[in-house]
Design a protein around this motif. Sequence first.
Motif, short mmCIF file in Angstrom:
data_model
loop_
_atom_site.label_atom_id
_atom_site.label_comp_id
_atom_site.label_asym_id
_atom_site.label_seq_id
_atom_site.Cartn_x
_atom_site.Cartn_y
_atom_site.Cartn_z
N GLN A 188 0.44 -1.03 0.08
CA GLN A 188 0.11 0.33 -0.16
C GLN A 188 0.55 1.11 -0.10
O GLN A 188 0.69 2.93 0.04
N THR A 190 3.30 3.54 -1.71
CA THR A 190 3.35 4.22 -3.15
C THR A 190 5.06 4.47 -2.66
O THR A 190 5.33 4.53 -1.67
N LYS A 191 5.50 4.96 -4.78
CA LYS A 191 6.58 5.24 -3.95
C LYS A 191 6.80 6.71 -3.52
O LYS A 191 8.76 6.76 -3.03
#
Length: 266
Positions: A188, A190-191
């Motif tokens: 869940q 993100t980058k």
Amino acid sequence: MPEGPEVKITSDFLNNHFQNEVITEISPITKYFKTKYSSVTEELKKKLIGEKINSFTIGKKTYIPLANKQYYQYHLGMTGYWSKILTKHSHYKLSSKSKELYFCDIRKFGKHLISLDSNLNWDIALYDFLKKDYDIDLHYHYLIKSISKRRNICNVLLDQKLFPGIGNYLKSEILYKSEIHPDAKWGQITKDLIYRILKNSKYLSRRSYQNGGAELKDFRNPLKKSSFNLEVYAKKTDPNGYRVSSIISKDNRRTWFVPDIQKQKR
């Protein structure tokens, strides 16, 4: 348990105390230490007496270089520390001609061993937030190829192969600063959030170190009084007045967080 900043502060204390001093004596004090670490003591007598201390840390572990590419490696455990004063919890004495220090450990969870150069976690040192040459991009690429998407974020942060030096108080503070719920899974994240976690991990680790560490139950800075302030760990409210809650998270440790800020994703 002392975390990366406190371990490095303790290492600095050892180096500063014995600066330009040659070690002349290594003596176990308690029967416990004489029995459990007899082989370590013998090796140190052969390889550290007559030498100077040049201690360094990787995450929560401390290393003192010896001859033949060997190292005296120790872990402070829950309650380990070096002291100028002999106490009932002193297990080990390290001396030069004019100075001495005692290794104290109330709960005896500390570990001592002789390590070979090949056994040191040199690769892990690349991801130590307190290293001057820490590279956030290198760390990011290491993480995305090393972690299962199903893994809980708290487990990830406490994994010393992934986040060396991070412990329970830093974990709570990093998640709070990154606005991530402690039940979140790696998949869940993100980058942009991973980079936020890394930036906050570096910032908080270095701020803690520079300001004297977190003087919790089992750590007192031997060099100066700490000025480092925690924002959510063991707190009832955060600096903005939001309620702080705590849960036993997936790492089986207590994690403090702010539900109004750290929303749980469904």
